[in-house]
Design a protein around this motif. Structure first.
Motif, PDB file in Angstrom:
ATOM      1  N   CYS A 182       0.857  -1.187   0.000  1.00 53.40           N
ATOM      2  CA  CYS A 182       0.000   0.000   0.000  1.00 53.40           C
ATOM      3  C   CYS A 182       0.895   1.239   0.000  1.00 53.40           C
ATOM      4  O   CYS A 182       1.603   1.483   0.971  1.00 53.40           O
ATOM      5  CB  CYS A 182      -0.904  -0.013   1.224  1.00 53.40           C
ATOM      6  N   SER A 183       0.846   1.997  -1.072  1.00 53.74           N
ATOM      7  CA  SER A 183       1.757   3.129  -1.185  1.00 53.74           C
ATOM      8  C   SER A 183       1.077   4.448  -1.498  1.00 53.74           C
ATOM      9  O   SER A 183       1.744   5.452  -1.708  1.00 53.74           O
ATOM     10  CB  SER A 183       2.801   2.839  -2.273  1.00 53.74           C
ATOM     11  N   SER A 184      -0.252   4.452  -1.536  1.00 51.87           N
ATOM     12  CA  SER A 184      -0.948   5.692  -1.897  1.00 51.87           C
ATOM     13  C   SER A 184      -2.292   5.803  -1.191  1.00 51.87           C
ATOM     14  O   SER A 184      -2.869   4.805  -0.739  1.00 51.87           O
ATOM     15  CB  SER A 184      -1.167   5.759  -3.412  1.00 51.87           C
ATOM     16  N   LEU A 185      -2.793   7.009  -1.131  1.00 51.64           N
ATOM     17  CA  LEU A 185      -4.089   7.272  -0.508  1.00 51.64           C
ATOM     18  C   LEU A 185      -5.232   6.558  -1.236  1.00 51.64           C
ATOM     19  O   LEU A 185      -6.099   5.944  -0.590  1.00 51.64           O
ATOM     20  CB  LEU A 185      -4.331   8.779  -0.452  1.00 51.64           C
ATOM     21  N   PRO A 186      -5.285   6.598  -2.566  1.00 50.92           N
ATOM     22  CA  PRO A 186      -6.359   5.871  -3.252  1.00 50.92           C
ATOM     23  C   PRO A 186      -6.382   4.378  -2.925  1.00 50.92           C
ATOM     24  O   PRO A 186      -7.453   3.774  -2.841  1.00 50.92           O
ATOM     25  CB  PRO A 186      -6.054   6.117  -4.734  1.00 50.92           C
ATOM     26  N   GLU A 187      -5.202   3.776  -2.739  1.00 49.07           N
ATOM     27  CA  GLU A 187      -5.165   2.350  -2.399  1.00 49.07           C
ATOM     28  C   GLU A 187      -5.767   2.091  -1.029  1.00 49.07           C
ATOM     29  O   GLU A 187      -6.392   1.054  -0.803  1.00 49.07           O
ATOM     30  CB  GLU A 187      -3.725   1.849  -2.468  1.00 49.07           C
ATOM     31  N   LEU A 188      -5.590   3.035  -0.092  1.00 49.55           N
ATOM     32  CA  LEU A 188      -6.262   2.903   1.203  1.00 49.55           C
ATOM     33  C   LEU A 188      -7.769   3.051   1.040  1.00 49.55           C
ATOM     34  O   LEU A 188      -8.549   2.312   1.644  1.00 49.55           O
ATOM     35  CB  LEU A 188      -5.749   3.956   2.183  1.00 49.55           C
ATOM     36  N   PHE A 189      -8.176   3.993   0.201  1.00 57.07           N
ATOM     37  CA  PHE A 189      -9.604   4.261   0.048  1.00 57.07           C
ATOM     38  C   PHE A 189     -10.338   3.176  -0.729  1.00 57.07           C
ATOM     39  O   PHE A 189     -11.570   3.185  -0.794  1.00 57.07           O
ATOM     40  CB  PHE A 189      -9.833   5.630  -0.597  1.00 57.07           C
ATOM     41  N   ALA A 190      -9.620   2.220  -1.277  1.00 67.26           N
ATOM     42  CA  ALA A 190     -10.290   1.061  -1.880  1.00 67.26           C
ATOM     43  C   ALA A 190     -11.133   0.340  -0.839  1.00 67.26           C
ATOM     44  O   ALA A 190     -12.150  -0.284  -1.165  1.00 67.26           O
ATOM     45  CB  ALA A 190      -9.251   0.109  -2.462  1.00 67.26           C
ATOM     46  N   SER A 191     -10.738   0.443   0.433  1.00 68.22           N
ATOM     47  CA  SER A 191     -11.411  -0.280   1.518  1.00 68.22           C
ATOM     48  C   SER A 191     -12.565   0.490   2.139  1.00 68.22           C
ATOM     49  O   SER A 191     -13.236  -0.039   3.033  1.00 68.22           O
ATOM     50  CB  SER A 191     -10.386  -0.625   2.610  1.00 68.22           C
ATOM     51  N   TYR A 192     -12.802   1.707   1.706  1.00 65.29           N
ATOM     52  CA  TYR A 192     -13.864   2.508   2.327  1.00 65.29           C
ATOM     53  C   TYR A 192     -15.235   1.996   1.911  1.00 65.29           C
ATOM     54  O   TYR A 192     -15.536   1.856   0.729  1.00 65.29           O
ATOM     55  CB  TYR A 192     -13.716   3.975   1.927  1.00 65.29           C
ATOM     56  N   ALA A 193     -16.088   1.711   2.909  1.00 60.83           N
ATOM     57  CA  ALA A 193     -17.436   1.186   2.630  1.00 60.83           C
ATOM     58  C   ALA A 193     -18.531   2.181   2.970  1.00 60.83           C
ATOM     59  O   ALA A 193     -19.714   1.868   2.809  1.00 60.83           O
ATOM     60  CB  ALA A 193     -17.656  -0.117   3.388  1.00 60.83           C
ATOM     61  N   GLY A 194     -18.169   3.359   3.482  1.00 63.73           N
ATOM     62  CA  GLY A 194     -19.162   4.392   3.739  1.00 63.73           C
ATOM     63  C   GLY A 194     -19.429   4.648   5.210  1.00 63.73           C
ATOM     64  O   GLY A 194     -18.755   4.116   6.099  1.00 63.73           O
ATOM     65  N   GLU A 195     -20.409   5.493   5.458  1.00 66.81           N
ATOM     66  CA  GLU A 195     -20.816   5.812   6.817  1.00 66.81           C
ATOM     67  C   GLU A 195     -21.416   4.564   7.474  1.00 66.81           C
ATOM     68  O   GLU A 195     -22.167   3.825   6.837  1.00 66.81           O
ATOM     69  CB  GLU A 195     -21.869   6.928   6.814  1.00 66.81           C
ATOM     70  N   ASN A 282      -5.674  -3.124 -10.316  1.00 70.89           N
ATOM     71  CA  ASN A 282      -5.143  -2.665  -9.033  1.00 70.89           C
ATOM     72  C   ASN A 282      -4.587  -3.863  -8.266  1.00 70.89           C
ATOM     73  O   ASN A 282      -5.286  -4.470  -7.451  1.00 70.89           O
ATOM     74  CB  ASN A 282      -6.211  -1.965  -8.183  1.00 70.89           C
ATOM     75  N   PRO A 283      -3.336  -4.199  -8.502  1.00 72.50           N
ATOM     76  CA  PRO A 283      -2.741  -5.339  -7.801  1.00 72.50           C
ATOM     77  C   PRO A 283      -2.569  -5.103  -6.309  1.00 72.50           C
ATOM     78  O   PRO A 283      -2.236  -6.029  -5.568  1.00 72.50           O
ATOM     79  CB  PRO A 283      -1.372  -5.491  -8.489  1.00 72.50           C
ATOM     80  N   HIS A 284      -2.820  -3.867  -5.842  1.00 71.78           N
ATOM     81  CA  HIS A 284      -2.606  -3.535  -4.437  1.00 71.78           C
ATOM     82  C   HIS A 284      -3.901  -3.400  -3.645  1.00 71.78           C
ATOM     83  O   HIS A 284      -3.886  -2.878  -2.532  1.00 71.78           O
ATOM     84  CB  HIS A 284      -1.811  -2.214  -4.336  1.00 71.78           C
ATOM     85  N   ASP A 290      -5.381  -9.748   0.757  1.00 70.57           N
ATOM     86  CA  ASP A 290      -5.809 -10.642   1.837  1.00 70.57           C
ATOM     87  C   ASP A 290      -6.184 -12.008   1.269  1.00 70.57           C
ATOM     88  O   ASP A 290      -5.835 -13.055   1.825  1.00 70.57           O
ATOM     89  CB  ASP A 290      -6.997 -10.011   2.560  1.00 70.57           C
ATOM     90  N   ARG A 291      -6.880 -12.008   0.149  1.00 63.43           N
ATOM     91  CA  ARG A 291      -7.264 -13.253  -0.517  1.00 63.43           C
ATOM     92  C   ARG A 291      -6.011 -14.027  -0.945  1.00 63.43           C
ATOM     93  O   ARG A 291      -5.904 -15.241  -0.730  1.00 63.43           O
ATOM     94  CB  ARG A 291      -8.118 -12.912  -1.746  1.00 63.43           C
ATOM     95  N   LEU A 292      -5.049 -13.325  -1.524  1.00 64.01           N
ATOM     96  CA  LEU A 292      -3.819 -13.969  -1.981  1.00 64.01           C
ATOM     97  C   LEU A 292      -2.964 -14.458  -0.814  1.00 64.01           C
ATOM     98  O   LEU A 292      -2.318 -15.508  -0.907  1.00 64.01           O
ATOM     99  CB  LEU A 292      -3.015 -12.996  -2.852  1.00 64.01           C
ATOM    100  N   GLU A 293      -2.965 -13.698   0.283  1.00 68.26           N
ATOM    101  CA  GLU A 293      -2.205 -14.113   1.465  1.00 68.26           C
ATOM    102  C   GLU A 293      -2.707 -15.450   1.999  1.00 68.26           C
ATOM    103  O   GLU A 293      -1.916 -16.348   2.314  1.00 68.26           O
ATOM    104  CB  GLU A 293      -2.318 -13.044   2.567  1.00 68.26           C
ATOM    105  N   ARG A 294      -4.007 -15.595   2.105  1.00 68.33           N
ATOM    106  CA  ARG A 294      -4.541 -16.855   2.637  1.00 68.33           C
ATOM    107  C   ARG A 294      -4.341 -17.996   1.639  1.00 68.33           C
ATOM    108  O   ARG A 294      -4.109 -19.139   2.041  1.00 68.33           O
ATOM    109  CB  ARG A 294      -6.006 -16.710   3.051  1.00 68.33           C
TER     110      ARG A 294
END
Length: 362
Positions: A182-195, A282-284, A290-294
């Protein structure tokens, strides 16, 4: 690649992280990348944080990441005063609201890791309600398939975009962010699901005894992120590109979820195809990682106990999603050798060496 039904069903379990062999090898319920991303999501919502309190039976698993990012970290035994971040993982002896009332600074954030493994919608609704009551304004993030995080505060605030971007330059955090891919803000925001409040109506539309799946609480449309303060330090061109990238990451996340839905239906080829397409764009993506780790952990576990047939299937699937991973190719080559498929093993080995040396297009 086509699997017989029995093998497909077993691979579904492996993809979901339910393989018994790998489960026994995993001492923590969440993989390191998911823990790192959760840590940085808490800092994202409180980018000026200097002090953090970790609590809960699994809180210690996150301490090192906060510490390397430059925060002073205490636990309930050593804590004094108020904290910018109160980070809770695992079970607690006291209600979440009591922890927030005792330890949380006036403008701080309460972050709670939500483990949805084998959790029913009824149980998750109760947990969300407790978190909502403890905060007042909260966001739902999904960095992993089963490792989510709710981050809340007493009242909604606008967070400066420039401050959010600064968390990536925190001294000592580079190696952790690299490990999490994870190297950028957009990559973090991939996980945002909302309020969090916006997710609550979903509980009224689904059976209360069914097990939680991330797609149940992710809207088809990309959620608004109107709590970001676009300050004057951000160039207009940079802002436009970032907004575009965040939306792209959100769209790709829905493709990752589509793959998960196909896997739940034992449609392995369709699931792998969806994840492959997501990885190209988006490989990141944290949930994809998480899927690839398991998948890798299960492959490694089967490899170590000598189940080379199932290990090979895991490595094959991994390579279908990430065809440029030379280590998986080399591991597959070894498995094929053990299974007596010598010609194919040699072919895969040569491919692995070309990938390692950068002589083959990924």
């Amino acid at each position: 690649m086509k699997f017989k039904f029995g093998m497909a069903a077993l691979l579904v379990a492996v993809l979901a992280g339910c393989g018994k062999v790998a489960e026994e090898q995993e001492t923590s319920p969440s993989f390191v990348p998911a823990r790192i991303v959760s840590t940085y999501l808490a800092m994202l919502e409180k980018p000026t944080a200097t002090r953090c309190l970790v609590a809960g039976t699994r809180g210690e698993a996150y301490r090192e990441f906060f510490a390397r990012a430059g925060l002073g970290v205490d636990d309930q035994a050593t804590g004094k005063g108020r904290y910018d971040i109160v980070f809770v993982a695992g079970e607690t002896k006291r209600p979440i609201k009591d922890l927030a009332d005792e330890w949380l600074a006036a403008n701080g954030v309460l972050a709670k890791v939500v483990d949805v493994r084998q959790k029913t919608m009824e149980a998750l609704e109760a947990e969300f309600k407790e978190l909502g009551e403890a905060t007042g304004s909260a966001h739902l993030w999904m960095p992993g398939i089963e490792d989510w995080i709710v981050i809340g505060r007493t009242a909604p605030v606008k967070i400066k975009l420039s401050a959010m971007m600064d968390i990536f330059s925190r001294e000592g955090g580079f190696d952790d962010l690299s490990a999490a891919e994870c190297s950028s803000l957009p990559e973090l925001f991939a996980s945002y699901a909302g309020e969090l409040e916006a997710a609550m109506p979903a509980f009224g539309n689904l059976a209360r005894d069914i097990l939680v799946r991330p797609q149940f609480l992710v809207t088809r449309d990309v959620p608004d992120i109107n709590w970001i303060d676009v300050d004057e330090e951000i160039d207009t061109d940079i802002l436009e590109e970032m907004v575009k990238e965040v939306r792209s990451m959100q769209v790709i996340r829905r493709l990752v979820l589509e793959g998960g839905m196909q896997a739940d239906e034992q449609k392995i080829d369709e699931a792998t195809d969806a994840w492959s397409r997501a990885a190209l764009r988006n490989p990141h993506d944290p949930m994809l990682i998480d899927r690839l780790e398991r998948l890798w952990k299960n492959a490694d576990a089967f490899f170590r106990v000598g189940n080379f047939s199932l290990a090979a299937k895991c490595y094959e699937t991994y390579l279908m999603i990430r065809p440029g991973d030379w280590q998986s190719a080399e591991a597959l080559s070894f498995c094929l050798t053990q299974l007596g498929k010598m010609e194919l093993a040699e072919e895969v080995h040569k491919k692995a060496m070309r990938l390692r040396d950068g002589n083959e297009a990924r």
